[in-house]
Design an enzyme around this catalytic site. Sequence first.
Site, PDB file in Angstrom:
ATOM      1  N   TYR A 219      27.968 -21.654  30.763  1.00 18.85           N
ATOM      2  CA  TYR A 219      27.422 -20.389  30.274  1.00 18.85           C
ATOM      3  C   TYR A 219      26.693 -20.583  28.955  1.00 18.85           C
ATOM      4  CZ  TYR A 219      31.266 -19.987  26.868  1.00 18.85           C
ATOM      5  OH  TYR A 219      32.141 -20.193  25.828  1.00 18.85           O
ATOM      6  N   CYS A 220      25.836 -19.605  28.665  1.00 19.40           N
ATOM      7  CA  CYS A 220      25.099 -19.546  27.401  1.00 19.40           C
ATOM      8  C   CYS A 220      25.126 -18.087  26.955  1.00 19.40           C
ATOM      9  CB  CYS A 220      23.678 -20.073  27.553  1.00 19.40           C
ATOM     10  SG  CYS A 220      22.645 -19.095  28.669  1.00 19.40           S
ATOM     11  N   ARG A 221      24.164 -17.677  26.201  1.00 16.78           N
ATOM     12  CA  ARG A 221      24.130 -16.296  25.713  1.00 16.78           C
ATOM     13  C   ARG A 221      23.799 -15.318  26.847  1.00 16.78           C
ATOM     14  NH1 ARG A 221      20.229 -12.915  23.582  1.00 16.78           N
ATOM     15  NH2 ARG A 221      21.036 -11.347  22.157  1.00 16.78           N
TER      16      ARG A 221
END
Length: 116
Positions: A78-80
């Site tokens: 995941y990221c932002r």
Amino acid sequence: MNYQLVTFTENFTMEDLSQKEWREKLAEDANAMIIDVRSDEELEEGFIPGAKQMDIRNPNEFMETAHQLDTSKNYYVYCRSGARSSQACAIFNSLGIKNTYNLEGGFMEWDGEKTK
């Protein structure tokens, strides 16, 4: 060190999973690793417990670490917002990691447990 990406023709899984699907699949997966590809500054907002940071915006360090990952594991990334993590999943697949799962909506939409 400079790395080249290699494309594999085997079957690889890169799935975009909803928040619910990601949590459910992760909970059932004894072979899972969570990867957070956000920057140090973004990590100050918190992170998903158990996540290992691999800042994709630092390409040399990211690729060096990616080459050391265990290809037999399943990676929940995941990221932002979900864009950079999708790129990371594609890179992991190109390195021979067969199962990668991208968190749709990223940490911005995460409503599960968080750590600061």
